[in-house]
Design a protein around this motif. Structure first.
Motif, PDB file in Angstrom:
ATOM      1  N   CYS A 159     -30.619   6.492   5.159  1.00  6.28           N
ATOM      2  CA  CYS A 159     -28.972   6.501   5.324  1.00  6.28           C
ATOM      3  C   CYS A 159     -28.784   6.928   6.649  1.00  6.28           C
ATOM      4  CB  CYS A 159     -28.588   7.076   3.963  1.00  6.28           C
ATOM      5  SG  CYS A 159     -28.385   6.455   2.638  1.00  6.28           S
ATOM      6  N   GLU A 164     -26.153  -1.588   7.953  1.00  5.79           N
ATOM      7  CA  GLU A 164     -24.859  -1.530   7.506  1.00  5.79           C
ATOM      8  C   GLU A 164     -24.673  -3.008   7.250  1.00  5.79           C
ATOM      9  OE1 GLU A 164     -20.508   0.171   8.056  1.00  5.79           O
ATOM     10  OE2 GLU A 164     -21.973   0.813   9.463  1.00  5.79           O
ATOM     11  N   ARG A 173     -23.913  -4.809   3.472  1.00  5.08           N
ATOM     12  CA  ARG A 173     -22.838  -5.509   3.096  1.00  5.08           C
ATOM     13  C   ARG A 173     -22.919  -7.068   2.437  1.00  5.08           C
ATOM     14  NH1 ARG A 173     -18.098  -2.943   4.915  1.00  5.08           N
ATOM     15  NH2 ARG A 173     -18.577  -1.574   6.668  1.00  5.08           N
ATOM     16  N   HIS A 180     -25.396   8.652   7.590  1.00  6.56           N
ATOM     17  CA  HIS A 180     -24.451   7.577   7.513  1.00  6.56           C
ATOM     18  C   HIS A 180     -24.477   7.466   5.909  1.00  6.56           C
ATOM     19  CE1 HIS A 180     -25.403   6.498  11.919  1.00  6.56           C
ATOM     20  NE2 HIS A 180     -24.385   7.010  11.598  1.00  6.56           N
ATOM     21  N   ARG A 213     -22.507   8.023   3.468  1.00 10.27           N
ATOM     22  CA  ARG A 213     -21.148   7.948   2.877  1.00 10.27           C
ATOM     23  C   ARG A 213     -20.751   6.341   3.466  1.00 10.27           C
ATOM     24  NH1 ARG A 213     -20.343   9.980  -1.914  1.00 10.27           N
ATOM     25  NH2 ARG A 213     -21.263  12.370  -1.812  1.00 10.27           N
ATOM     26  N   ARG A 214     -20.927   6.180   4.683  1.00 13.84           N
ATOM     27  CA  ARG A 214     -20.695   4.890   5.142  1.00 13.84           C
ATOM     28  C   ARG A 214     -21.300   3.806   4.519  1.00 13.84           C
ATOM     29  NH1 ARG A 214     -21.298   4.648  11.457  1.00 13.84           N
ATOM     30  NH2 ARG A 214     -22.838   2.865  11.372  1.00 13.84           N
ATOM     31  N   LEU A 270     -22.670   3.752   1.585  1.00 12.88           N
ATOM     32  CA  LEU A 270     -22.052   3.687   0.033  1.00 12.88           C
ATOM     33  C   LEU A 270     -20.906   2.811   0.212  1.00 12.88           C
ATOM     34  CD1 LEU A 270     -22.580   7.096  -1.555  1.00 12.88           C
ATOM     35  CD2 LEU A 270     -23.307   5.104  -2.659  1.00 12.88           C
ATOM     36  N   ARG A 271     -19.892   3.177   1.096  1.00 14.18           N
ATOM     37  CA  ARG A 271     -18.791   2.272   1.087  1.00 14.18           C
ATOM     38  C   ARG A 271     -18.959   0.683   1.384  1.00 14.18           C
ATOM     39  NH1 ARG A 271     -16.990   6.804   3.921  1.00 14.18           N
ATOM     40  NH2 ARG A 271     -17.250   5.843   5.856  1.00 14.18           N
ATOM     41  N   ALA A 272     -19.930   0.656   2.351  1.00 18.24           N
ATOM     42  CA  ALA A 272     -20.425  -0.854   2.799  1.00 18.24           C
ATOM     43  C   ALA A 272     -20.937  -1.446   1.610  1.00 18.24           C
ATOM     44  CB  ALA A 272     -21.539  -0.815   3.902  1.00 18.24           C
ATOM     45  N   ARG A 301     -21.378  -3.325  -1.785  1.00 19.39           N
ATOM     46  CA  ARG A 301     -20.723  -3.823  -3.153  1.00 19.39           C
ATOM     47  C   ARG A 301     -20.693  -3.182  -4.152  1.00 19.39           C
ATOM     48  NH1 ARG A 301     -21.791 -10.301  -2.301  1.00 19.39           N
ATOM     49  NH2 ARG A 301     -21.841 -10.473  -0.132  1.00 19.39           N
ATOM     50  N   ASP A 302     -21.772  -2.824  -4.561  1.00 22.06           N
ATOM     51  CA  ASP A 302     -22.108  -1.922  -5.799  1.00 22.06           C
ATOM     52  C   ASP A 302     -23.292  -0.989  -5.488  1.00 22.06           C
ATOM     53  OD1 ASP A 302     -22.574  -1.009  -8.152  1.00 22.06           O
ATOM     54  OD2 ASP A 302     -23.215  -2.867  -9.111  1.00 22.06           O
ATOM     55  N   ARG A 304     -24.730   3.189  -5.373  1.00 17.44           N
ATOM     56  CA  ARG A 304     -24.731   4.227  -6.202  1.00 17.44           C
ATOM     57  C   ARG A 304     -25.549   5.278  -5.524  1.00 17.44           C
ATOM     58  NH1 ARG A 304     -25.434   1.171 -11.167  1.00 17.44           N
ATOM     59  NH2 ARG A 304     -24.076  -0.558 -11.252  1.00 17.44           N
TER      60      ARG A 304
END
Length: 244
Positions: A102, A170, A174, A193, A195-196, A198-200, A202-203, A205
């Protein structure tokens, strides 16, 4: 339980790092393959390239495709490669488990890491003794045995890191349309990175294993195996629901 798992090891190691995971999957009746990447294990001496690594994962996933949904799991370099593989339109995983990867492998951080590897590679033994000392210190005895059983390819560090400079993790995340589980040790230095990423996704966890460090599958195999089996099981159940 239907479904299968491909396990992709990290840099310098080999498929033997997955012995405890292969045993756990075998007990659960889940078919699995753990191939050696180019330049590692049984393929030591061959050139490491990202394209060659993609071919290795392709073959393993194809070999298991008759067993149902395929979970592709990787750790460290193997995690980055797994994400890169899953992002390609031609790949068809049911899900991805990306462990200990990550941090975006680009820019100043990667350059410094590669520079350090270049300095270590100039040692008379190519850094083999340093690698062995650190592995003995940081891993439990069984983890150390599994890491070293397939050979430790210290010579692949520089070409491996050089090859990864062209990978945008990243962007890969995506592009992945299936669930991605990020499995990290709470004390891993490759979580910058998290959290970044995780936000990138689509699904996406997150599974965080307390007190675990970077090579989480070797330092905390019981907790890692529990996560691996839970994820494989969830994909199998989802596939069964869709069939109905």
């Amino acid at each position: 339980m239907s479904g299968a798992v491909v396990l992709v090891h990290g840099i310098r190691g080999a498929s033997t790092i997955w012995r405890q995971q292969m045993a756990a999957l075998g007990r659960a009746g889940i078919p699995a393959l753990a191939p050696d990447l180019p330049g590692h294990g049984t393929r030591r001496g061959t050139d490491f390239t990202v394209d060659a690594a993609m071919e290795v994962i392709d073959r393993a996933a194809e070999e298991l495709s008759d067993h149902g949904p395929v979970l592709v799991a990787g750790i460290s370099l193997g995690g980055y490669l797994t994400l890169h593989w899953a992002a390609r339109p031609s790949s068809r995983p049911a899900g991805v488990l990306a462990a200990s990867c990550c941090t975006q492998p680009r820019g100043v951080g990667l350059a410094l890491y590669r520079r350090t590897a270049e300095v270590i590679a100039r040692l008379p033994d190519g850094g083999a003794r340093l690698s062995d000392t650190l592995s003995r210190r940081l891993l439990p005895p069984e983890g150390y045995v599994d890491l070293t059983a397939g050979g430790v390819a210290v010579e692949v560090m520089v070409p491996g890191l050089t090859a990864m400079a062209g990978v945008d993790t990243e962007r890969d995340i995506r592009a992945i349309g299936v669930p991605v589980w990020f499995v990290n040790g709470s004390r891993d230095h490759f979580r910058i990175h998290e959290r970044r990423f995780l936000r990138a996704a689509r699904d996406g966890r997150l599974v965080l294993i307390p007190r675990a460090t970077h090579l989480v599958s070797l330092t905390h195999p019981v907790a890692f195996n529990r996560a691996l089996l839970d994820i494989a099981g969830s994909l199998s159940r989802s596939a069964a629901t869709m069939v109905r």
